[in-house]
Design an enzyme around this catalytic site. Structure first.
Site, PDB file in Angstrom:
ATOM      1  N   THR A 142       0.910  -1.193   0.050  1.00 50.62           N
ATOM      2  CA  THR A 142       0.023   0.008  -0.066  1.00 50.62           C
ATOM      3  C   THR A 142       0.890   1.214  -0.123  1.00 50.62           C
ATOM      4  OG1 THR A 142      -0.197  -0.329   2.331  1.00 50.62           O
ATOM      5  CG2 THR A 142      -1.994  -1.078   1.127  1.00 50.62           C
ATOM      6  N   LYS A 145       4.206  -6.782   4.136  1.00 55.76           N
ATOM      7  CA  LYS A 145       3.874  -5.469   3.733  1.00 55.76           C
ATOM      8  C   LYS A 145       3.506  -4.366   5.102  1.00 55.76           C
ATOM      9  CE  LYS A 145       0.374  -3.473   3.116  1.00 55.76           C
ATOM     10  NZ  LYS A 145       0.085  -2.633   4.348  1.00 55.76           N
ATOM     11  N   THR A 203      -1.465  -1.425   6.813  1.00 55.15           N
ATOM     12  CA  THR A 203      -1.635  -2.500   7.636  1.00 55.15           C
ATOM     13  C   THR A 203      -0.212  -3.726   7.828  1.00 55.15           C
ATOM     14  OG1 THR A 203      -4.020  -3.064   7.790  1.00 55.15           O
ATOM     15  CG2 THR A 203      -2.639  -4.914   8.048  1.00 55.15           C
ATOM     16  N   GLU A 209       6.489   4.863   7.385  1.00 49.26           N
ATOM     17  CA  GLU A 209       5.917   5.943   6.717  1.00 49.26           C
ATOM     18  C   GLU A 209       6.981   7.068   7.079  1.00 49.26           C
ATOM     19  OE1 GLU A 209       1.490   5.203   6.238  1.00 49.26           O
ATOM     20  OE2 GLU A 209       2.192   6.193   7.952  1.00 49.26           O
ATOM     21  N   ASN A 215       0.559  11.487   6.655  1.00 50.77           N
ATOM     22  CA  ASN A 215      -0.547  11.585   7.306  1.00 50.77           C
ATOM     23  C   ASN A 215      -1.530  12.439   7.446  1.00 50.77           C
ATOM     24  OD1 ASN A 215      -0.733   8.607   8.253  1.00 50.77           O
ATOM     25  ND2 ASN A 215       1.595   9.105   8.777  1.00 50.77           N
ATOM     26  N   THR A 232      -6.453  16.073   1.433  1.00 51.59           N
ATOM     27  CA  THR A 232      -6.617  17.323   0.871  1.00 51.59           C
ATOM     28  C   THR A 232      -5.881  17.543  -0.532  1.00 51.59           C
ATOM     29  OG1 THR A 232      -4.692  17.635   2.458  1.00 51.59           O
ATOM     30  CG2 THR A 232      -7.151  18.331   3.195  1.00 51.59           C
TER      31      THR A 232
END
Lengths: 411, 411
Positions: free
Chosen positions: B160, B186, B197, B283, B406, B411
């Site tokens: 993802t 992942k 996840t 991330e 995040n 937006t």
């Protein structure tokens, strides 16, 4: 939950502070521990005060906290509280402890008090020894006054990465006498290098015995100071101290006193205001987040769930991004240790219902974004539908600025 | 702690993966649930496999996890595992559960297997129903192959926000037979909207009964997958599944088997590799952080302290800022729930000792910054000096990019 509207005689004094209750003076000066701003301050009282305090749960408790505990244990009273900023006197071993005792001794001498009537505390860089030459010279310059200016100077002296002063004041009646409670706080992140411990000092002229005051403070701390989170890190120096001068002249307060609730509520409002001010001024924050959890098994679990939500980096980032991301909220609920029913959860973000009985509600993303964008305080309301427990927690959004402050300090 | 050097026959196969162990095939395709990338994949075996699994502790467990538990409970075996990405089928109520069962039924039909031999899992947005038309059409296109290309396609299908594929492979000997373990994973943040996840799938041709495999996986998960943190948020969909085909042809493995340690170590190395790859690809991360805690009361407490340190936003920010900030490390140690002696803590950042017996060691800030800047993996080593416990945990630095990912999604 007690609401301010419940007890009408509890009123907020917008201009009040720690020198508003009868008998208190304050002072703040610059000694050179910090480059430019005030770095040493004191709160003193005309008479010995009933004292109550709560301390950090961090096992690496800083030296001054041990000295203050030592003072308060003696007879439950203090008459002066001396604070320096710029250096936390934490992780400084035996020399650090000796320095903290010396700071107490010098202050007691200067104010003409017995040593155990003096509390000391520090906030700032950890792992460095106190510059005792500057501190001892500074203590001799401390001349507290009962003015708003003096309270302002004191407040300046305890700030570190804070972007604003934090103070509040409430008043109520007990036996027809005015009782005033003033509070001041600092804190926006954690510690070294941000020198951002949480400190709060509350003064009141209420008549109350130390153990009764301690009981109220401990209860209220669990619902206020222990319900805020900026980054989940608990400092080595966190401390809240309440001093009650007793000069309001009513009969001594106990939980059996007919006007106990009124005093208790005023103290809780004071602590809640300070807590929200600290969360709102979290490092890099642009918004205060208030999470309200109802329908939990009990109040304690409600508070735990609320704190879990407000502590989630993903929720904090979503608020910064004005993203009505209920998925992150329900996820944070799911990994709390509390009783929940996965099929019966309601979530609202401000006025916008996003989840009902754990099923998505169709809502306008635009309206939700507009609400989050325009609100200085973003309210997240959760109903767990398993009981009657209610609790709140406060935090702030996670921003680029938080990362800049905390990554960029030394470089 | 087991070290890879302890058991010489455990070797890493750099080019290996989930199709390397005997009997396994994989496939990954694009069905349109995601815009462009693969979004549906399967791992199948020539024979029913002993199966073991661990699931998220989040109480809001997603529908496919319930279906997979249902499958494995039946007789401890599965022969196919089907995964979709782009939609997590979480918080989708009864319809979501029915969809997950339907996904299992269609897969069983397509592969000609009994339903309880099929596991299903999903990762992606939560609170939306699976696009069952695309999924059912896709399942019919799944033709697994025993090639490295097929393993690559499968890996693509489960990603993802991941920025890279994550796979590893180990080999060892049991009764003179080669036993191979391949793994794929992942995950880089939590969930909706990052669809991040943590999923891991491990294949092996070892001969081992389901309950023995489950015992090993549960133990190892506590030391590997449960020791990583990116943002402290536990997803609703986290799952690890191990499939053992038994085609290596040795005598069945149990803890009493003379070569048990060798197999156990190979499985642990596989899980540790995948854990570190997940943490490294957190991330926005620029670095892997490995915290090694020794001298704790026991291994469990060592792991808890390590995870507390690696989960501190302040420590994570400091690593991003290449700031050798031991104050934040000791603070994180202090608020863990473990036995410590506040006066006896050593801390090193890479080769640089910064704290000895809780006293600051003078060190070159420049060298420390250079170490952190130049290292892809920043190692923080802590000795608590209270016992013999040892444990590791892994995480990543906290960066502007994390906040961007995040906060900026919708937006």
């Amino acid at each position: 939950m007690k609401m301010i509207s419940e007890i009408e005689q509890v009123t907020k004094l917008d201009e009040g502070g720690i020198t508003t209750p009868k008998g208190f003076q304050a002072v703040g000066i610059h000694t050179g521990v910090k480059r430019k701003r005030n770095d040493l301050g004191a709160i003193t009282s005309e008479v010995p005060c009933s004292a109550a305090a709560v301390y950090t749960l961090n096992k690496m408790q800083a030296a001054p906290l041990k000295v203050t505990q030592d003072s308060i244990e003696k007879e439950g009273k203090i008459q002066a509280l001396v604070v320096n900023s710029g250096n936390a006197n934490a992780c400084t071993g035996k020399k650090g402890l000796a320095d903290a005792y010396e700071m107490r001794r010098l202050s007691a001498e200067h104010f003409g008090l017995e040593e155990h009537l003096v509390a000391v505390t520090s906030t700032g860089v950890i792992g460095e020894f106190l510059q005792m030459d500057k501190i001892s010279e500074g203590i001799k310059q401390l001349y507290p006054q009962a003015t708003a200016e003096a309270a302002y100077d004191f407040n300046q002296a305890i700030l570190t990465t804070d972007t604003m002063q934090k103070h509040t004041c409430y008043q109520t009646d007990v036996n027809g006498k005015k009782v005033t409670i003033g509070g001041v706080a600092k804190g926006s992140g954690m510690i070294h290098p941000n020198m951002a411990t949480m400190l709060s000092f509350v003064t009141t002229d209420a008549v109350i015995e130390p153990d009764v005051l301690q009981g109220a403070l401990s209860q209220i701390t669990n619902k206020t100071f222990n319900r805020i989170t900026v980054d989940g890190d608990t400092s080595t120096n966190d401390m809240v101290v309440v001093m009650a001068s007793g000069l309001a002249g009513h009969t001594s307060l106990t939980p059996e006193h007919p006007e106990w609730d009124s005093f208790y509520q005023a103290l809780e409002e004071t602590c809640e205001d300070l807590s929200k001010l600290i969360a709102r001024d979290g490092e890099g924050a642009t918004k205060l987040i208030e999470v309200q959890v109802s329908g939990a098994k009990n109040d304690e679990e409600a508070g735990m769930v609320a704190k879990q939500i407000v502590g989630s980096d993903l929720v904090k980032s979503a608020v910064y991004g004005t993203d009505a991301n209920w998925g992150r909220i329900i996820c944070a609920i799911g990994y709390s240790d509390c009783d929940i029913n996965p099929d019966a959860i309601d979530i609202a973000i401000g006025p916008i219902q996003t989840l009902s009985q754990s099923s998505p509600v169709s809502f306008s993303e635009e309206e939700a974004t507009a609400y989050m964008k325009d609100s200085d305080t973003v309210v997240i309301a959760v109903d767990l539908h398993v009981g009657d427990g209610f609790g709140k927690a406060w935090g702030c959004d996670l921003t680029y600025e938080y990362v800049r402050i905390n990554a960029g300090y030394r470089t």
